[in-house]
Design a protein around this motif. Structure first.
Motif, PDB file in Angstrom:
ATOM      1  N   GLU A   7      29.631   6.703  61.503  1.00 59.33           N
ATOM      2  CA  GLU A   7      31.012   6.888  60.805  1.00 59.33           C
ATOM      3  C   GLU A   7      30.970   6.199  59.299  1.00 59.33           C
ATOM      4  N   ASN A   8      31.526   6.848  58.298  1.00 59.03           N
ATOM      5  CA  ASN A   8      31.788   6.591  57.095  1.00 59.03           C
ATOM      6  C   ASN A   8      33.271   6.664  56.659  1.00 59.03           C
ATOM      7  N   LEU A   9      33.927   5.272  57.061  1.00 54.31           N
ATOM      8  CA  LEU A   9      35.304   5.374  56.933  1.00 54.31           C
ATOM      9  C   LEU A   9      36.274   4.748  55.545  1.00 54.31           C
ATOM     10  N   THR A  10      35.212   4.759  54.612  1.00 48.92           N
ATOM     11  CA  THR A  10      35.458   4.461  53.424  1.00 48.92           C
ATOM     12  C   THR A  10      35.700   5.453  52.249  1.00 48.92           C
ATOM     13  N   VAL A  11      36.695   5.233  51.357  1.00 52.69           N
ATOM     14  CA  VAL A  11      36.824   6.451  50.265  1.00 52.69           C
ATOM     15  C   VAL A  11      35.872   5.922  49.235  1.00 52.69           C
ATOM     16  N   THR A  12      35.232   6.758  48.798  1.00 58.91           N
ATOM     17  CA  THR A  12      33.999   6.207  47.658  1.00 58.91           C
ATOM     18  C   THR A  12      34.522   7.157  46.457  1.00 58.91           C
ATOM     19  N   LYS A  13      34.020   6.743  45.245  1.00 58.48           N
ATOM     20  CA  LYS A  13      34.262   7.130  43.927  1.00 58.48           C
ATOM     21  C   LYS A  13      32.836   7.408  43.127  1.00 58.48           C
ATOM     22  N   ARG A  14      32.540   8.538  42.768  1.00 60.90           N
ATOM     23  CA  ARG A  14      31.310   8.614  42.057  1.00 60.90           C
ATOM     24  C   ARG A  14      31.508   9.368  40.838  1.00 60.90           C
ATOM     25  N   ARG A  15      30.924   8.584  39.655  1.00 66.14           N
ATOM     26  CA  ARG A  15      30.927   9.021  38.373  1.00 66.14           C
ATOM     27  C   ARG A  15      30.006   9.937  38.126  1.00 66.14           C
ATOM     28  N   ILE A  16      30.242  11.192  37.388  1.00 64.94           N
ATOM     29  CA  ILE A  16      29.141  12.281  37.325  1.00 64.94           C
ATOM     30  C   ILE A  16      28.246  11.893  36.050  1.00 64.94           C
ATOM     31  N   ASP A  17      27.121  12.036  35.992  1.00 67.40           N
ATOM     32  CA  ASP A  17      26.247  11.771  34.683  1.00 67.40           C
ATOM     33  C   ASP A  17      25.894  13.140  34.552  1.00 67.40           C
ATOM     34  N   ALA A  18      25.273  13.239  33.320  1.00 68.48           N
ATOM     35  CA  ALA A  18      24.723  14.198  32.281  1.00 68.48           C
ATOM     36  C   ALA A  18      23.971  15.243  33.152  1.00 68.48           C
ATOM     37  N   GLU A  19      22.928  14.641  34.206  1.00 67.53           N
ATOM     38  CA  GLU A  19      22.088  15.331  34.878  1.00 67.53           C
ATOM     39  C   GLU A  19      22.774  16.094  35.988  1.00 67.53           C
ATOM     40  N   GLU A  20      23.973  15.284  36.633  1.00 67.56           N
ATOM     41  CA  GLU A  20      24.460  16.018  37.735  1.00 67.56           C
ATOM     42  C   GLU A  20      25.748  17.085  37.266  1.00 67.56           C
ATOM     43  N   ALA A  21      26.013  17.173  36.067  1.00 69.26           N
ATOM     44  CA  ALA A  21      26.984  18.160  35.450  1.00 69.26           C
ATOM     45  C   ALA A  21      26.612  19.570  35.579  1.00 69.26           C
ATOM     46  N   GLY A  22      27.391  20.493  35.945  1.00 68.20           N
ATOM     47  CA  GLY A  22      27.237  21.657  35.889  1.00 68.20           C
ATOM     48  C   GLY A  22      26.986  22.297  37.289  1.00 68.20           C
ATOM     49  N   GLN A  23      26.967  21.220  38.437  1.00 69.96           N
ATOM     50  CA  GLN A  23      26.691  21.756  39.548  1.00 69.96           C
ATOM     51  C   GLN A  23      28.194  22.268  40.282  1.00 69.96           C
ATOM     52  N   ARG A  24      28.106  23.223  40.922  1.00 72.35           N
ATOM     53  CA  ARG A  24      29.632  23.390  41.614  1.00 72.35           C
ATOM     54  C   ARG A  24      29.811  22.536  42.639  1.00 72.35           C
ATOM     55  N   LEU A  25      31.017  21.972  42.826  1.00 73.99           N
ATOM     56  CA  LEU A  25      31.660  21.040  43.659  1.00 73.99           C
ATOM     57  C   LEU A  25      31.043  21.043  44.965  1.00 73.99           C
ATOM     58  N   ASP A  26      31.104  22.191  45.576  1.00 73.78           N
ATOM     59  CA  ASP A  26      30.773  22.164  47.120  1.00 73.78           C
ATOM     60  C   ASP A  26      29.291  21.875  47.133  1.00 73.78           C
ATOM     61  N   ASN A  27      28.554  22.341  46.365  1.00 71.72           N
ATOM     62  CA  ASN A  27      26.976  22.265  46.203  1.00 71.72           C
ATOM     63  C   ASN A  27      26.883  20.781  46.086  1.00 71.72           C
ATOM     64  N   PHE A  28      27.324  20.253  45.296  1.00 67.35           N
ATOM     65  CA  PHE A  28      27.288  18.512  44.919  1.00 67.35           C
ATOM     66  C   PHE A  28      27.575  17.929  46.115  1.00 67.35           C
ATOM     67  N   LEU A  29      28.642  18.045  46.945  1.00 69.21           N
ATOM     68  CA  LEU A  29      28.862  17.459  48.169  1.00 69.21           C
ATOM     69  C   LEU A  29      28.167  17.817  49.314  1.00 69.21           C
ATOM     70  N   LEU A  30      27.429  18.970  49.313  1.00 67.57           N
ATOM     71  CA  LEU A  30      26.536  19.297  50.372  1.00 67.57           C
ATOM     72  C   LEU A  30      25.198  18.488  50.344  1.00 67.57           C
ATOM     73  N   ARG A  31      25.145  18.136  48.988  1.00 71.28           N
ATOM     74  CA  ARG A  31      23.905  17.253  48.821  1.00 71.28           C
ATOM     75  C   ARG A  31      24.147  15.808  49.105  1.00 71.28           C
ATOM     76  N   ILE A  32      25.309  15.262  48.601  1.00 68.51           N
ATOM     77  CA  ILE A  32      25.852  13.805  48.945  1.00 68.51           C
ATOM     78  C   ILE A  32      25.950  13.595  50.319  1.00 68.51           C
ATOM     79  N   LEU A  33      26.668  14.569  51.033  1.00 66.29           N
ATOM     80  CA  LEU A  33      27.073  14.319  52.299  1.00 66.29           C
ATOM     81  C   LEU A  33      26.179  14.854  53.298  1.00 66.29           C
ATOM     82  N   LYS A  34      24.943  14.168  53.262  1.00 61.87           N
ATOM     83  CA  LYS A  34      24.126  14.925  54.209  1.00 61.87           C
ATOM     84  C   LYS A  34      24.429  15.092  55.446  1.00 61.87           C
TER      85      LYS A  34
END
Length: 324
Positions: A7-34
């Motif tokens: 279980e991961n029951l906490t809200v997290t907030k992520r600041r996007i840096d220059a290298e992560e910019a440009g990705q689609r949101l769904d692809n970004f989340l698929l990578r983060i939420l393995k």
């Protein structure tokens, strides 16, 4: 209680840096939420649980530098792979080149570049699993599952953008070795035949030569020739799906072992002779390093099973003709 879940029951907030910019949101989340299924990712976005700078957004939103992404609590399944799930064993990749921006591997045949259609872990998923500390890993291009050879992976968004630009502008040089069936003729054959993608009744993707299709251009150069087959080098002038396979089929010289566009009775004979895969290998690629501008030449030798089959041909069919 299901102990196979974490279980991961906490809200997290992520600041996007220059290298992560440009990705689609769904692809970004698929990578983060393995481990979270794609369907679950889409549901939390549509429900407004994921927010960008405090606002609801769409799955296709492209992240910008300094965006703040709110990621809601999720349950991540940690189930052991089931038999037949397609996860397969962990692969130790043959690395041809690597620096801070770019990774080039020698992909083995039989491994898809990305998961899907019953394959839970392709090349990119394997690499992300092996390198959990990597902030960015994205495929630059694709290879068919049955094809071996050079595959590029960007380690920075800026490198990915530059490499895609090189590919679009025809500034890369990609070469493949293929074993073409039949009595080969001219030393050099250029094929300019438009290609059209379509689906079979079962939903499987196929390509055929058809007027009105995408302009496609391949140059084939003879390397060695036997009575009923030839080793050719294919130079891609365009990069269409299944281009080499369909252009060789169009010439009347299907690739040995090709289970989609090949000579199926001959493939059975080839398997008995020891060739149990498609003979197509991405052997060489020239490009400019996306960040330094230095010219790069990458080479991947023929896999042992393909080199061995060429030796079999030499022994059973006599020495090949002189090189083209």
């Amino acid at each position: 209680m299901d102990l196979s879940r974490k279980e991961n029951l906490t809200v997290t907030k992520r600041r996007i840096d220059a290298e992560e910019a440009g990705q689609r949101l769904d692809n970004f989340l698929l990578r983060i939420l393995k481990g979270v299924p794609k369907s679950r990712i889409y549901r939390i976005i549509r429900a407004g649980e994921v927010r960008i700078n405090g606002k609801r957004t769409d799955v296709s939103y492209h992240l910008q530098a300094d965006d703040e992404v709110r990621i809601p609590p999720v349950r991540v399944a940690e189930e052991a792979p089931k038999p037949g799930s397609g996860a397969g064993p962990t692969v130790v990749f043959d690395i041809l080149f690597e620096d801070d921006a770019l990774l080039a591997i020698n992909k083995p045949a039989g491994l898809a570049v990305h998961g899907g259609s019953g394959i839970s872990r392709g090349v990119i998923e394997q690499l992300r699993h092996q390198r959990p500390q990597a902030k960015f890993l994205e495929l630059v291009h694709r290879l068919d599952r049955e094809t071996s050879g050079i595959l590029l992976v960007a380690k920075k968004r800026s490198a990915l953008v530059k490499l895609h630009e090189q590919i679009r502008q025809g500034q890369t040089d990609k070469r493949y070795f293929a074993l073409a069936l039949g009595a080969w003729g001219k030393p050099v054959q250029a094929v300019k035949a438009p290609l059209h993608k379509f689906l079979l009744p079962d939903g499987e993707r196929r390509v055929r030569v058809e007027a009105g299709g995408q302009p496609s251009h391949t140059v084939f150069r003879l390397q060695k020739k036997w009575a009923d087959c030839a080793l050719v080098e294919a130079e891609l002038k365009t990069g269409r799906t299944h281009q080499i396979r369909v252009h060789l089929q169009h010439l009347g010289h299907p690739i040995a072992g090709d289970d989609k566009y090949g000579d199926f009775p001959r493939n059975k004979q080839l398997a008995r002779e020891g060739l149990k895969r498609m003979f197509l290998h991405a052997c060489r690629m020239r490009l400019t390093h996306p960040l330094t501008g230095v010219p790069l030449q990458l080479e991947a030798p023929l896999p042992p099973e393909l080199s061995h089959y060429l030796s079999v041909l030499d022994q059973t069919a006599g020495a090949p003709d002189a090189d083209a």
